[in-house]
Structures are given as structure tokens and as C-alpha cells.
Design a protein around this motif. Structure first.
Motif, PDB file in Angstrom:
ATOM      1  N   GLN A   5      65.940  31.654  40.394  1.00 27.70           N
ATOM      2  CA  GLN A   5      66.963  31.329  39.404  1.00 27.70           C
ATOM      3  C   GLN A   5      67.085  29.817  39.206  1.00 27.70           C
ATOM      4  OE1 GLN A   5      70.600  33.294  40.567  1.00 27.70           O
ATOM      5  NE2 GLN A   5      69.545  35.246  40.841  1.00 27.70           N
ATOM      6  N   LEU A   6      67.084  29.069  40.295  1.00 23.68           N
ATOM      7  CA  LEU A   6      67.261  27.617  40.196  1.00 23.68           C
ATOM      8  C   LEU A   6      66.022  26.938  39.622  1.00 23.68           C
ATOM      9  CD1 LEU A   6      69.187  26.981  43.520  1.00 23.68           C
ATOM     10  CD2 LEU A   6      70.101  26.912  41.201  1.00 23.68           C
ATOM     11  N   THR A   7      64.868  27.578  39.744  1.00 27.32           N
ATOM     12  CA  THR A   7      63.661  27.062  39.085  1.00 27.32           C
ATOM     13  C   THR A   7      63.784  27.238  37.576  1.00 27.32           C
ATOM     14  OG1 THR A   7      62.272  27.539  41.018  1.00 27.32           O
ATOM     15  CG2 THR A   7      61.148  27.257  38.903  1.00 27.32           C
ATOM     16  N   VAL A   8      64.254  28.400  37.149  1.00 29.24           N
ATOM     17  CA  VAL A   8      64.471  28.639  35.716  1.00 29.24           C
ATOM     18  C   VAL A   8      65.500  27.654  35.160  1.00 29.24           C
ATOM     19  CG1 VAL A   8      65.398  30.291  34.036  1.00 29.24           C
ATOM     20  CG2 VAL A   8      63.825  31.066  35.824  1.00 29.24           C
ATOM     21  N   GLN A   9      66.517  27.322  35.947  1.00 29.99           N
ATOM     22  CA  GLN A   9      67.580  26.431  35.492  1.00 29.99           C
ATOM     23  C   GLN A   9      67.203  24.954  35.587  1.00 29.99           C
ATOM     24  OE1 GLN A   9      71.433  27.411  37.262  1.00 29.99           O
ATOM     25  NE2 GLN A   9      70.859  29.565  37.340  1.00 29.99           N
ATOM     26  N   GLY A  10      66.046  24.659  36.201  1.00 25.81           N
ATOM     27  CA  GLY A  10      65.579  23.283  36.254  1.00 25.81           C
ATOM     28  C   GLY A  10      66.018  22.489  37.469  1.00 25.81           C
ATOM     29  N   PHE A  11      66.720  23.133  38.414  1.00 31.74           N
ATOM     30  CA  PHE A  11      67.115  22.419  39.627  1.00 31.74           C
ATOM     31  C   PHE A  11      65.959  22.324  40.617  1.00 31.74           C
ATOM     32  CE2 PHE A  11      71.307  22.885  37.986  1.00 31.74           C
ATOM     33  CZ  PHE A  11      72.064  21.911  38.608  1.00 31.74           C
ATOM     34  N   LEU A  12      65.072  23.320  40.564  1.00 28.97           N
ATOM     35  CA  LEU A  12      63.875  23.319  41.393  1.00 28.97           C
ATOM     36  C   LEU A  12      62.657  23.355  40.485  1.00 28.97           C
ATOM     37  CD1 LEU A  12      64.850  25.997  44.097  1.00 28.97           C
ATOM     38  CD2 LEU A  12      65.162  23.521  44.231  1.00 28.97           C
ATOM     39  N   VAL A  13      61.533  22.890  41.006  1.00 26.38           N
ATOM     40  CA  VAL A  13      60.288  22.930  40.240  1.00 26.38           C
ATOM     41  C   VAL A  13      59.192  23.489  41.139  1.00 26.38           C
ATOM     42  CG1 VAL A  13      59.745  20.519  40.844  1.00 26.38           C
ATOM     43  CG2 VAL A  13      58.648  21.596  38.865  1.00 26.38           C
ATOM     44  N   ILE A  69      54.479  26.063  46.950  1.00 27.15           N
ATOM     45  CA  ILE A  69      55.273  24.834  47.113  1.00 27.15           C
ATOM     46  C   ILE A  69      56.307  24.725  45.993  1.00 27.15           C
ATOM     47  CG2 ILE A  69      55.244  22.321  47.228  1.00 27.15           C
ATOM     48  CD1 ILE A  69      52.404  22.474  48.282  1.00 27.15           C
ATOM     49  N   THR A  70      57.579  24.662  46.386  1.00 25.40           N
ATOM     50  CA  THR A  70      58.687  24.438  45.465  1.00 25.40           C
ATOM     51  C   THR A  70      59.479  23.230  45.955  1.00 25.40           C
ATOM     52  OG1 THR A  70      58.852  26.789  44.912  1.00 25.40           O
ATOM     53  CG2 THR A  70      60.783  25.431  44.463  1.00 25.40           C
ATOM     54  N   ARG A  71      59.836  22.363  45.051  1.00 27.92           N
ATOM     55  CA  ARG A  71      60.588  21.166  45.415  1.00 27.92           C
ATOM     56  C   ARG A  71      61.831  21.024  44.538  1.00 27.92           C
ATOM     57  NH1 ARG A  71      57.710  18.083  48.899  1.00 27.92           N
ATOM     58  NH2 ARG A  71      55.449  18.393  48.975  1.00 27.92           N
ATOM     59  N   VAL A  72      62.783  20.219  45.029  1.00 27.51           N
ATOM     60  CA  VAL A  72      63.922  19.848  44.187  1.00 27.51           C
ATOM     61  C   VAL A  72      63.395  19.042  43.010  1.00 27.51           C
ATOM     62  CG1 VAL A  72      66.083  18.546  44.074  1.00 27.51           C
ATOM     63  CG2 VAL A  72      65.515  19.849  46.147  1.00 27.51           C
ATOM     64  N   GLY A 131      62.718  15.849  45.015  1.00 24.39           N
ATOM     65  CA  GLY A 131      61.386  15.929  45.606  1.00 24.39           C
ATOM     66  C   GLY A 131      61.337  16.638  46.940  1.00 24.39           C
ATOM     67  N   HIS A 132      62.507  16.979  47.496  1.00 20.27           N
ATOM     68  CA  HIS A 132      62.549  17.638  48.806  1.00 20.27           C
ATOM     69  C   HIS A 132      61.922  19.027  48.706  1.00 20.27           C
ATOM     70  CE1 HIS A 132      64.406  18.119  52.862  1.00 20.27           C
ATOM     71  NE2 HIS A 132      64.342  19.393  52.540  1.00 20.27           N
ATOM     72  N   LYS A 133      61.083  19.387  49.677  1.00 25.17           N
ATOM     73  CA  LYS A 133      60.461  20.706  49.689  1.00 25.17           C
ATOM     74  C   LYS A 133      61.501  21.764  50.046  1.00 25.17           C
ATOM     75  CE  LYS A 133      56.534  23.311  51.540  1.00 25.17           C
ATOM     76  NZ  LYS A 133      55.361  23.291  52.436  1.00 25.17           N
ATOM     77  N   VAL A 134      61.526  22.822  49.242  1.00 25.34           N
ATOM     78  CA  VAL A 134      62.480  23.913  49.452  1.00 25.34           C
ATOM     79  C   VAL A 134      61.712  25.201  49.709  1.00 25.34           C
ATOM     80  CG1 VAL A 134      64.339  25.264  48.423  1.00 25.34           C
ATOM     81  CG2 VAL A 134      64.194  22.812  47.961  1.00 25.34           C
ATOM     82  N   THR A 135      62.078  25.877  50.782  1.00 26.51           N
ATOM     83  CA  THR A 135      61.464  27.160  51.127  1.00 26.51           C
ATOM     84  C   THR A 135      62.565  28.179  51.385  1.00 26.51           C
ATOM     85  OG1 THR A 135      61.438  26.703  53.500  1.00 26.51           O
ATOM     86  CG2 THR A 135      59.528  25.960  52.218  1.00 26.51           C
ATOM     87  N   GLU A 136      62.168  29.434  51.467  1.00 22.74           N
ATOM     88  CA  GLU A 136      63.137  30.463  51.822  1.00 22.74           C
ATOM     89  C   GLU A 136      63.771  30.152  53.174  1.00 22.74           C
ATOM     90  OE1 GLU A 136      61.106  34.194  51.703  1.00 22.74           O
ATOM     91  OE2 GLU A 136      60.356  33.862  49.672  1.00 22.74           O
TER      92      GLU A 136
END
Length: 236
Positions: free
Chosen positions: A63-71, A77-80, A38-43
Motif C-alpha cells: 500500500q505504501l509503495t502505491v502511495q509513494g512512501f516506499l519505492v 529490495i524496497t526503500r523509503v 533511502g532506508h531499506k524496508v523489509t517485512e
């Protein structure tokens, strides 16, 4: 090939290796919950944590969004990805469908020397839930062992899914180890590895499904005992 072409190829290889290493570091931060569910991830977060550029950080996030580590919650807004009872059940369900079948097809091509090597390393490894490096090493070795069982199949997409599911499983196993002080899996004995040389493929499928089922029940029992909330993000 000219010397300039060789130099260009070498530079591209080094750049690819560096990118892969950085992706591994970010995944490990998510596995170890330094980047918690749920942690917010930014550049900016990634550039500061991993000393990289915003361009590389943006590529990693994609890449990590495609792999399911990020959503991706929204364009901004992108989160773990959450780690919930539901996501744990999903991971085990997919692995129970995929891994036993792949292993049964791969068993005649398995490198048993590699299985022995990985098993020996796990047997000698230190385990302390407080020591992040030791625990990560064990999780990586366990994953390598599982993937070695399926490495002989000729289905690139299925193998890609197997690798992804094993990576996500490390998040689950990390949570269990930190909460219980124990590992959710057992180091295999040499006798068990030797048995694999002669096991019938159908029996191997049943063995692996049962092993995954037992591990899943061990983990879910621990989580429900401590945190009986179905959709809650699970942290250490």
C-alpha cells in the motif's frame, strides 16, 4: 441482519481501523525520518518496529509503495522513497495544479465551523522542533485544514490525490521545521477565514497558488542554502 452478521461486521470494522492506525504509524515514522529517506524496508523491519505480523507488514509495504512512501528497487529490495529537491518541487507542482481548482469548486460547501476549530487548535498548539509529538500534531492540523477546503467536491479520485499529496507534504514540512526551527506555513487569522466566506472562486485559486508558491520558495531557499545538491536525499 443476524447477530452473527453484526458481530462479523464489527470485527471487520475493528480490523480495518487497526490496519489504518498501523499504516498511520508507519507513515509518521517516515515523516519523522525514524525510517529515513533511502532506508531499506523489509517485512522483518516493520514487524519488529510496529509489533505486527509479516502478512500485515507485506500488505502495508504494498500500500505504501502505491502511495509513494516506499519505492521498490527490485523484487527483493524496497526503500523509503527519496526526499530530494526534485521530489519537493514535484509535490508543490502537483498541489499547485490540483488544490486551488478543487478549493474554488468546494468553497460554497466548506464547513467554516470546522475551519475555525482547526485554526483554534493550531493557534493553541505548542511548537517545538525538538518535540516530535507536538510538531506532528501541527502538521496533521495544517493538513486537515487544507483538506477541509477541498472536501466539498464530488471527485473521489481527485480527493484521494489531495490526501496523498498532503501526506507527502508533511515529510517536506518536517524537514524544514527540523532544519530551521520554524514552520513553513502560518496559522491563519480569523479575519482570513471570514474572508473566505465571500471570496470569488477565481480569486481563491490565485490566493492558494500564491500561498503554495511562497511556501515552496521558503523551503527551497532554506534547502539550497544548506544543501545545494539537486538529487541528494535530504535528512535532518
Amino acid at each position: 441482519m443476524t447477530s452473527n452478521s453484526k458481530s462479523d461486521m464489527g470485527g471487520m470494522t475493528a480490523e480495518f481501523d487497526a490496519h489504518e492506525d498501523l499504516q498511520r504509524q508507519v507513515k509518521e515514522a517516515i515523516i519523522c525520518q525514524r525510517l529515513a529517506p533511502g532506508h531499506k524496508v523489509t517485512e522483518l523491519v516493520l514487524t519488529e518496529m510496529f509489533d505486527t505480523t509479516r502478512t500485515v507488514a507485506r500488505s502495508l509495504m504494498e500500500q505504501l509503495t502505491v502511495q509513494g512512501f516506499l519505492v521498490s528497487i527490485s523484487p527483493r529490495i524496497t526503500r523509503v522513497s527519496p526526499l530530494t529537491v526534485l521530489s519537493i518541487k514535484e509535490n508543490f507542482a502537483l498541489r499547485k495544479m490540483l488544490i486551488p481548482d478543487l478549493a474554488s469548486e468546494s468553497i460554497t460547501f466548506v464547513n467554516f465551523s470546522e475551519l475555525e476549530r482547526l485554526n483554534n487548535e493550531m493557534s493553541k498548539a505548542n511548537f517545538s522542533p525538538e518535540n516530535e509529538a507536538d510538531l506532528l500534531d501541527l502538521l496533521h492540523l495544517n493538513s486537515e485544514y487544507n483538506l477541509a477546503l477541498v472536501s466539498g467536491v464530488q471527485y473521489p479520485l481527485a480527493l484521494k490525490w489531495a490526501h496523498l499529496l498532503e501526506d507527502v507534504a508533511k515529510r517536506i514540512y518536517w524537514l524544514y521545521a527540523k532544519r530551521t526551527g520554524d514552520l513553513p506555513f502560518n496559522v491563519r487569522g480569523h479575519e482570513e477565514i471570514e474572508k473566505l466566506r465571500h471570496v470569488d472562486p477565481a480569486r481563491l485559486k490565485n490566493m492558494l497558488r500564491e500561498s503554495l508558491y511562497q511556501t515552496e520558495q521558503r523551503i527551497l531557499t532554506s534547502i539550497f542554502f544548506q544543501e545545494p545538491l539537486y538529487a541528494k536525499n535530504l535528512g535532518v
